[in-house]
Design an enzyme around this catalytic site. Structure first.
Site, PDB file in Angstrom:
ATOM      1  N   ASP A  37       0.492 -13.983 -29.495  1.00 27.57           N
ATOM      2  CA  ASP A  37       0.092 -14.789 -28.337  1.00 27.57           C
ATOM      3  C   ASP A  37       1.329 -15.059 -27.482  1.00 27.57           C
ATOM      4  O   ASP A  37       1.672 -16.197 -27.198  1.00 27.57           O
ATOM      5  CB  ASP A  37      -0.558 -16.099 -28.817  1.00 27.57           C
ATOM      6  CG  ASP A  37      -1.110 -16.922 -27.661  1.00 27.57           C
ATOM      7  OD1 ASP A  37      -1.260 -16.377 -26.561  1.00 27.57           O
ATOM      8  OD2 ASP A  37      -1.364 -18.119 -27.865  1.00 27.57           O
ATOM      9  N   PHE A  38       1.990 -13.968 -27.073  1.00 29.95           N
ATOM     10  CA  PHE A  38       3.189 -14.084 -26.254  1.00 29.95           C
ATOM     11  C   PHE A  38       2.773 -14.435 -24.824  1.00 29.95           C
ATOM     12  O   PHE A  38       1.956 -13.748 -24.215  1.00 29.95           O
ATOM     13  CB  PHE A  38       3.970 -12.775 -26.252  1.00 29.95           C
ATOM     14  CG  PHE A  38       4.771 -12.525 -27.507  1.00 29.95           C
ATOM     15  CD1 PHE A  38       4.526 -13.245 -28.660  1.00 29.95           C
ATOM     16  CD2 PHE A  38       5.770 -11.569 -27.524  1.00 29.95           C
ATOM     17  CE1 PHE A  38       5.253 -13.010 -29.822  1.00 29.95           C
ATOM     18  CE2 PHE A  38       6.513 -11.334 -28.665  1.00 29.95           C
ATOM     19  CZ  PHE A  38       6.255 -12.062 -29.820  1.00 29.95           C
ATOM     20  N   GLU A  39       3.346 -15.497 -24.306  1.00 25.47           N
ATOM     21  CA  GLU A  39       3.038 -15.958 -22.959  1.00 25.47           C
ATOM     22  C   GLU A  39       4.336 -16.168 -22.193  1.00 25.47           C
ATOM     23  O   GLU A  39       5.421 -15.828 -22.675  1.00 25.47           O
ATOM     24  CB  GLU A  39       2.202 -17.244 -23.013  1.00 25.47           C
ATOM     25  CG  GLU A  39       0.875 -17.070 -23.752  1.00 25.47           C
ATOM     26  CD  GLU A  39       0.037 -18.343 -23.816  1.00 25.47           C
ATOM     27  OE1 GLU A  39       0.336 -19.286 -23.045  1.00 25.47           O
ATOM     28  OE2 GLU A  39      -0.897 -18.402 -24.636  1.00 25.47           O
ATOM     29  N   GLY A  40       4.230 -16.732 -20.983  1.00 23.77           N
ATOM     30  CA  GLY A  40       5.414 -17.060 -20.200  1.00 23.77           C
ATOM     31  C   GLY A  40       6.278 -15.846 -19.922  1.00 23.77           C
ATOM     32  O   GLY A  40       5.833 -14.851 -19.375  1.00 23.77           O
TER      33      GLY A  40
END
Length: 589
Positions: A373-376
């Site tokens: 859940d890699f974000e930003g």
């Protein structure tokens, strides 16, 4: 092996290349209906636009785009082009903010023009690029713009005398080792057809169908077709994606309910003990494993402290409850990242630390796998990294290597899921990386998804916290309704061209596809009422209630299911998500 030339010869070759490739002889305008003189938008794909009789620059008609707060009134047209070739795009515009450019490439704009003013932009096609999508649009909330006499100057693709392009192939019968294809006949004199996988010819036939054999079980493939004769070869068709059968049984139900559990924080919705999670949830993602620093790769999972979660259970109780869930056939994963957990694997040391630390978490709690859940700013693409099939940016390359190492360590039973935002996936249809001065994160999940496609259990894109996103119908879709989920999920199934890179992202297997949404209004922007969610699923699975949208990827009887943020928020709102959707999914064919 490298070959070396005298410096003088190199200089001569460079000049010849510059003259013969970069600046070819000019051609007529490549655009259809460039001045909108058809009195319609024929040849163009537009939203919130029309052909008008005033004001015009020349002829009888011009384009009027009515930009609003939710739609910047874009018109696009895709044309055949020649690789490694310079083109000039121009248009006469007036009115409010108006932009002109090529999708994924260069663009120009003007904030306002009282009279028609010419905008011009140049671009050079990529080494394997055979099509380009040009666009003209306004800007959100800025009002109407006008455009006329749009011109794309340069050589058209294809060869004179060669046949026209065949119809886009469709996938027929599949087995563990083969995929059957058929396509529409090409116009003109046809000697035969070549079936391509990427740039490699997989079959040459005289008819309009073939079967590609010798494939690996449970593997995904994408094919295009070109017709040929003595004069040359036609343009390739769009790609069709298919997957062989023979996949390892994931242990999941055909249609699954997937939820995130606030295991390291309460987030205002309260803590839920693992033993108290209802049996409706098939995949439980423990949120979150986070790095010790952005670039360390060292992931730590800290359970919610009693000061924040007074009802938190002990580690031994937590682990025992996980085992009980697993005995019921449920999967419990560690989710890495989230909104605050920025993970940038910029070095091989960070890659190795990621593998080691994630393995330690999985082993400590006896988990079934991993959710990414890699974000930003975790994922991005460096300048020049334009081929999602062969990425070069370290944070991408190292993540792929780390996931492959984890898969190899735990074997076929390892569950791998991903939860990217639409910005990192579907927006890649228009923009990829920083091309054209855009955000270098657009589409940056695509190389990771593609590299892991044969090991990926479920991709559940977050269909929330998103602005308008263009779908395969070249219309913008907005969060919070069935239409958004239909259009975004169809892109994952059908596959799509990646901006102006010349490459096509192949669709995933239908059993790998779910979509994500907030459990309640407090959980995120884009809450969708249960009836709208189920309308979307009925369209995707059965082809019913599509609201006028045409599925490019066809129906998906094995559509995997629904993901939500989060189980905690669903409990807080009296289990609306679970109680609405678990029986609905179970009743699907």
């Amino acid at each position: 092996m490298k070959r070396f030339f005298p410096l003088a010869a190199v200089a001569v070759l460079a000049v010849l290349f510059h003259l013969s490739i970069a600046f070819p002889a000019r051609a007529a305008n490549l655009l259809a209906n460039p001045g909108f003189e058809a009195g319609s938008l024929s040849g163009w794909s537009c939203s919130s636009a029309s052909a008008v009789s005033s004001p015009v620059r020349s002829g009888s008609y011009a384009l009027a785009g009515a930009a609003s707060s939710s739609d910047f009134a874009q018109c696009t047209q895709t044309v055949s082009v020649v690789p490694n070739t310079a083109y000039s795009l121009s248009a006469w515009v007036r009115g409010n903010y108006v932009y002109l450019g090529v999708t994924g490439g260069s663009n120009t704009w003007t904030p306002s023009a009282a009279a028609y003013t010419q905008l011009t932009v140049s671009f050079t096609t990529g080494a394997s690029q055979t099509t380009a999508q040009i666009f003209v649009h306004g800007w959100y909330g800025q009002g109407t713009y006008y455009a006329d006499d749009v011109s794309l100057d340069g050589p058209g693709g294809g060869n004179p005398g060669a046949p026209g392009a065949p119809g886009t192939p469709s996938v027929g019968t599949v087995t563990n080792s083969s995929i059957a294809l058929s396509w529409g006949a090409a116009s003109g004199t046809v000697t035969g057809y070549r079936v391509y996988e990427g740039s490699t010819v997989r079959a040459t036939v005289t008819g309009t169908s073939t079967t590609i054999s010798g494939l690996a079980a449970c593997s995904s493939h994408s094919y295009s077709v070109a017709a040929y004769n003595d004069a040359g070869e036609s343009a390739k068709t769009a790609e069709a994606s298919g997957s062989t059968s023979g996949c390892t049984n994931s242990g999941l139900p055909k249609h699954a309910l997937i939820g995130y559990l606030h295991a390291s924080f309460a987030n205002g919705s309260g803590y839920i003990r693992m033993a108290d999670i209802p049996a409706a949830w098939d995949i439980i993602n423990l949120s979150f494993g986070e790095p010790t620093s952005v670039t360390s790769g060292d992931i730590r999972f800290t359970r919610c402290p009693a000061s924040e979660c007074p009802n938190v259970e002990s580690d031994s109780e937590f682990i025992a409850a996980i085992r009980a869930k697993q005995q019921q056939g449920k999967k419990v994963l560690i989710s890495i990242g989230g909104q605050n957990g920025q993970v940038q694997l910029t070095s091989t040391a960070a890659r190795d630390a990621f593998v080691s630390s994630v393995s330690a978490i999985i082993d400590r709690y006896g988990l079934d796998g991993l959710d990414i859940d890699f974000e930003g700013h975790s994922l991005y693409l460096n300048a020049g990294d334009t081929d999602f099939r062969n990425p070069t940016t370290p944070v991408i390359v190292n993540l792929i290597a780390a996931l492959r190492s984890l898969k190899a360590r735990y074997g076929a039973s390892f569950v791998l899921t991903m939860a990217p935002e639409t910005f990192f996936v579907q927006v890649g249809y228009q923009f990829y990386g920083g091309a054209g001065g855009g955000d270098n994160r657009t589409g940056s999940y695509l190389p990771v998804i593609h590299a892991m496609r044969n090991d990926l259990t479920v991709l559940h894109v977050q269909d929330y916290n998103s602005g308008p996103v263009m779908g395969l119908d070249n219309q913008y879709h907005n969060i919070g309704n069935a239409d958004f989920h239909i259009a975004m999920t169809d892109m994952i199934k059908a596959g799509f061209s990646v901006a102006s890179t010349g490459y096509t992202f192949p669709g995933l297997r239908q059993d790998q596809i779910a979509f994500g949404l907030p459990a309640a209004t407090s959980a995120g922007n884009g809450y969708t009422p249960p009836a709208q969610v189920q309308e979307a699923v009925n369209c995707l699975v059965k082809g019913q209630s599509c609201g006028g949208y045409s599925l490019r990827g066809g129906t998906s009887s094995s559509f995997r299911g629904l993901m939500t943020w989060s189980i905690n928020w669903d409990r807080y709102y009296n289990w609306e998500f679970q109680n609405s959707h678990e029986p609905f999914l179970n009743a699907l064919p």
